[in-house]
Design a protein around this motif. Structure first.
Motif, PDB file in Angstrom:
ATOM      1  N   SER A  92      -9.580 -11.376  -5.491  1.00  0.00           N
ATOM      2  CA  SER A  92     -10.114 -10.447  -4.474  1.00  0.00           C
ATOM      3  C   SER A  92      -9.704  -8.853  -5.052  1.00  0.00           C
ATOM      4  O   SER A  92     -10.453  -8.121  -4.561  1.00  0.00           O
ATOM      5  N   ALA A  93      -8.718  -8.413  -5.580  1.00  0.00           N
ATOM      6  CA  ALA A  93      -8.344  -7.409  -6.016  1.00  0.00           C
ATOM      7  C   ALA A  93      -7.612  -7.123  -7.592  1.00  0.00           C
ATOM      8  O   ALA A  93      -6.781  -8.000  -7.712  1.00  0.00           O
ATOM      9  N   GLY A  94      -7.868  -6.125  -8.113  1.00  0.00           N
ATOM     10  CA  GLY A  94      -7.285  -6.211  -9.342  1.00  0.00           C
ATOM     11  C   GLY A  94      -7.826  -6.467 -10.217  1.00  0.00           C
ATOM     12  O   GLY A  94      -7.495  -6.653 -11.725  1.00  0.00           O
ATOM     13  N   LYS A  95      -9.151  -7.068 -10.318  1.00  0.00           N
ATOM     14  CA  LYS A  95     -10.002  -7.686 -11.678  1.00  0.00           C
ATOM     15  C   LYS A  95     -10.204  -6.688 -12.578  1.00  0.00           C
ATOM     16  O   LYS A  95      -9.790  -6.947 -13.833  1.00  0.00           O
ATOM     17  N   THR A  96     -10.719  -5.878 -12.373  1.00  0.00           N
ATOM     18  CA  THR A  96     -10.917  -4.579 -13.360  1.00  0.00           C
ATOM     19  C   THR A  96      -9.613  -4.163 -13.926  1.00  0.00           C
ATOM     20  O   THR A  96      -9.756  -4.070 -15.165  1.00  0.00           O
ATOM     21  N   SER A  97      -8.685  -3.938 -13.195  1.00  0.00           N
ATOM     22  CA  SER A  97      -7.512  -3.234 -13.887  1.00  0.00           C
ATOM     23  C   SER A  97      -6.906  -4.180 -14.594  1.00  0.00           C
ATOM     24  O   SER A  97      -6.337  -4.080 -15.840  1.00  0.00           O
ATOM     25  N   THR A  98      -6.992  -5.361 -14.306  1.00  0.00           N
ATOM     26  CA  THR A  98      -6.373  -6.716 -15.327  1.00  0.00           C
ATOM     27  C   THR A  98      -7.162  -7.059 -16.343  1.00  0.00           C
ATOM     28  O   THR A  98      -6.705  -7.046 -17.251  1.00  0.00           O
ATOM     29  N   LYS A  99      -8.402  -7.042 -16.177  1.00  0.00           N
ATOM     30  CA  LYS A  99      -9.361  -7.111 -17.534  1.00  0.00           C
ATOM     31  C   LYS A  99      -9.000  -6.151 -18.382  1.00  0.00           C
ATOM     32  O   LYS A  99      -8.915  -6.381 -19.458  1.00  0.00           O
ATOM     33  N   ASP A 100      -8.748  -4.726 -18.124  1.00  0.00           N
ATOM     34  CA  ASP A 100      -8.707  -3.724 -18.909  1.00  0.00           C
ATOM     35  C   ASP A 100      -7.403  -4.052 -19.534  1.00  0.00           C
ATOM     36  O   ASP A 100      -7.181  -3.753 -20.687  1.00  0.00           O
ATOM     37  N   LEU A 101      -6.258  -4.295 -18.872  1.00  0.00           N
ATOM     38  CA  LEU A 101      -4.784  -4.624 -19.506  1.00  0.00           C
ATOM     39  C   LEU A 101      -5.095  -5.719 -20.557  1.00  0.00           C
ATOM     40  O   LEU A 101      -4.542  -5.591 -21.886  1.00  0.00           O
ATOM     41  N   ILE A 102      -5.696  -6.909 -20.006  1.00  0.00           N
ATOM     42  CA  ILE A 102      -5.911  -8.068 -21.086  1.00  0.00           C
ATOM     43  C   ILE A 102      -6.634  -7.634 -22.174  1.00  0.00           C
ATOM     44  O   ILE A 102      -5.860  -7.706 -23.450  1.00  0.00           O
ATOM     45  N   ALA A 103      -7.585  -6.949 -22.114  1.00  0.00           N
ATOM     46  CA  ALA A 103      -8.462  -6.424 -23.151  1.00  0.00           C
ATOM     47  C   ALA A 103      -7.640  -5.536 -24.387  1.00  0.00           C
ATOM     48  O   ALA A 103      -7.457  -5.543 -25.528  1.00  0.00           O
ATOM     49  N   GLN A 104      -6.598  -4.546 -23.736  1.00  0.00           N
ATOM     50  CA  GLN A 104      -5.734  -3.625 -24.359  1.00  0.00           C
ATOM     51  C   GLN A 104      -4.613  -4.544 -24.979  1.00  0.00           C
ATOM     52  O   GLN A 104      -4.052  -4.044 -25.931  1.00  0.00           O
ATOM     53  N   VAL A 105      -4.248  -5.523 -24.708  1.00  0.00           N
ATOM     54  CA  VAL A 105      -3.319  -6.464 -25.220  1.00  0.00           C
ATOM     55  C   VAL A 105      -4.129  -7.347 -26.447  1.00  0.00           C
ATOM     56  O   VAL A 105      -3.660  -7.353 -27.599  1.00  0.00           O
ATOM     57  N   LEU A 106      -5.252  -7.917 -26.090  1.00  0.00           N
ATOM     58  CA  LEU A 106      -5.650  -8.976 -27.107  1.00  0.00           C
ATOM     59  C   LEU A 106      -6.119  -8.248 -28.316  1.00  0.00           C
ATOM     60  O   LEU A 106      -6.022  -8.702 -29.271  1.00  0.00           O
TER      61      LEU A 106
END
Ligand SMILES: Nc1ncnc2c1ncn2[C@@H]1O[C@H](COP(=O)(O)OP(=O)(O)O)[C@@H](O)[C@H]1O
Ligand SMILES: [Mg+2]
Length: 468
Positions: free
Chosen positions: A110-124
């Motif tokens: 519900s909340a945080g998808k874009t922030s988390t997706k950006d974090l995942i991308a920056q880690v992977l």
């Protein structure tokens, strides 16, 4: 995109070729729906919108180098004509991801998808070439377009999936079947359209139902409705959260003096300390979710912790901190708001504003249904408890509840004020802000409160943007 001939694309989407002299011509450039993004070798997807008909741009895009148009009628230039352009785009995305050999990671919540997706991308992307959803393009059109931007080199494809009803996520997982599926939380976003939290959980859980047995379902141990999705998947389950039963968890969570979360990250392969550049405690959960994905893909706790500590915000208006030359700090979190992120943002403001004057310019949190009054009241009270210098509540009824909460908690007179709209807030702030003040601006998307933050930055000339 990986190169495909027009003949091959026509066969994948079940379309007819029109005005194509040479069907062996290859599409090599990006697949786009915006004529301005066409590059030589592109495939232009013509949608018929309410105001704009993509077909009207067919001649222009071909002149600009597009190999062809994916269209619902012949357009006098090379075109693959189908009944339903959206379905065809989906079929093409599915065909391409099956040939890619990349690992697909999908996330919803519900909340945080874009922030988390950006974090995942920056880690992977530290480990291997990664393609990810730009911004919030998480629907039935943005998702296939993102998938089609992957190339032969792409190892990880990270896709944000949004839903406004039952069946939406299932449809998206059919286009781009993930091996790793992450559910962040079940909140109240779009609760009106869904008809209740259980319905939201049903819809979000379609993501883990789609996973294969050799896949991984990554679930929030701290959210009971998400935790319960473990029974809906064939995939292995990996839990993240602050709960002791989480496989990937945070210990010693605290906020730095700057309002940035710091914690020790525990994964099954070790533990390592993280201090984030992002602001607000809600990012702890997002960071743990990203860490769980990265752990699943073979990264060590140290590698993950370093990446999380260096990650910035790639999408705008989410706790975007800007220093004005006169020393006023503007925290623009106007992208969206819910009770949890309001609390997190206020706590971050309090931490950043130690010894300075603090302002919370807040507006409505939408879609709270019956809980709206109590939640706005509680946020107003929290602002007072955290010693925020001044609450400026902007807008209609909900704003008056914010202000009343503050008033009842012991703020009177100058400490909280209710203004009717963004312009009134801008006028008030322009006349009262002093060098060194910290201003948080936050409300639900529909309020459009970013206007206030942008106006404050305009009047303060160019400043340095940190943690973007
Ligand atoms: N884990 C979280 N829990 C609650 N709220 C969050 C979380 N992460 C972000 N938010 C809030 O939601 C807003 C939108 O964040 P975003 O990452 O764009 O989410 P989404 O893509 O799901 O809309 C942010 O401004 C922040 O206020
Ligand atoms: Mg989003």
């Amino acid at each position: 995109m990986i190169a495909l001939s027009l003949a091959e694309i026509a066969s994948v989407v079940g379309g007819q070729t029109h005005d194509i002299p040479d069907p062996s011509v290859q599409v090599t450039g990006p697949v786009v729906r915006d004529s301005r993004e066409v590059r030589p070798g592109s495939l232009f997807v013509a949608f018929v919108g309410e105001r704009v008909d993509g077909h009207d741009y067919a001649a222009d895009v071909v002149a600009a180098g597009a190999a062809a148009v994916l269209a619902s009628r012949p357009v006098g230039v090379p075109a693959i004509v189908v009944d339903d352009v959206q379905r065809a785009l989906g079929a093409l995305a599915r065909h391409v991801v099956e040939r890619l050999g990349a690992t697909l990671v999908a996330l919803t919540g519900s909340a945080g998808k874009t922030s988390t997706k950006d974090l995942i991308a920056q880690v992977l992307r530290r480990k291997a070439p990664t393609v990810f959803t730009p911004g919030s393009l998480n629907n039935e059109i943005g998702l296939p377009l993102t998938a089609l931007s992957a190339t032969g080199e792409t190892r990880f494809l990270v896709l944000e999936m949004g839903a406004r009803g039952i069946g939406h996520i299932r449809y998206l997982t059919e286009l781009t079947p993930p091996r790793i599926g992450l559910v962040l939380n079940v909140g109240t976003a779009h609760i009106g359209e869904f008809g209740g939290r259980e319905q939201i959980a049903r819809a979000k859980g379609e993501l883990v139902e789609s996973l294969p047995a050799d896949g991984a379902a990554i679930l929030n141990a701290d959210d009971p409705l998400v935790r319960a999705m473990a029974s809906r998947t064939k995939a292995r389950v990996l839990l993240f959260g602050e709960s002791g039963e989480a496989d990937v968890r945070a210990e010693n969570v605290r906020l730095t003096a700057g309002g940035q979360p710091s914690f020790s990250l525990h994964t099954p392969s070790g533990c390592s300390d993280v201090t984030m550049r992002l602001y607000g405690e809600h990012h702890v959960s997002n960071a743990l979710a990203a860490a769980a994905v990265a752990h699943e893909l073979g990264m060590s706790a140290d590698e993950i912790a370093t990446a999380l500590s260096e990650a910035g915000s790639l999408s705008r208006w989410r706790m975007e901190v800007t220093e004005r030359p006169d020393g006023v700090t503007v925290v623009n979190d106007a992208y969206n708001a819910n009770p949890e992120s309001m609390r997190a943002a206020l706590r971050a403001l309090a931490a950043m504003g130690k010894g300075r004057r603090t302002w919370a310019v807040l507006g409505q949190m939408a879609e709270l249904g019956d809980e709206a009054l109590a939640e706005h009241d509680a946020v107003g009270r929290l602002a007072v408890r955290l010693n925020v210098g001044k609450l400026v509540a902007v807008g209609g009824r909900e704003a008056s509840w914010l202000q009343l909460g503050a008033y009842n908690e012991g703020s009177w007179g100058e400490e909280s004020v209710h203004v009717s709209d963004a312009q009134a807030a801008i006028d008030l702030l322009r006349s009262q802000l002093r060098p060194g003040d910290v201003v948080l601006v936050k409300a639900s998307r529909s309020v459009g409160l970013e206007r206030v933050a942008l106006a404050l930055l305009d009047s303060g000339a160019e400043g340095e943007v940190s943690a973007r």
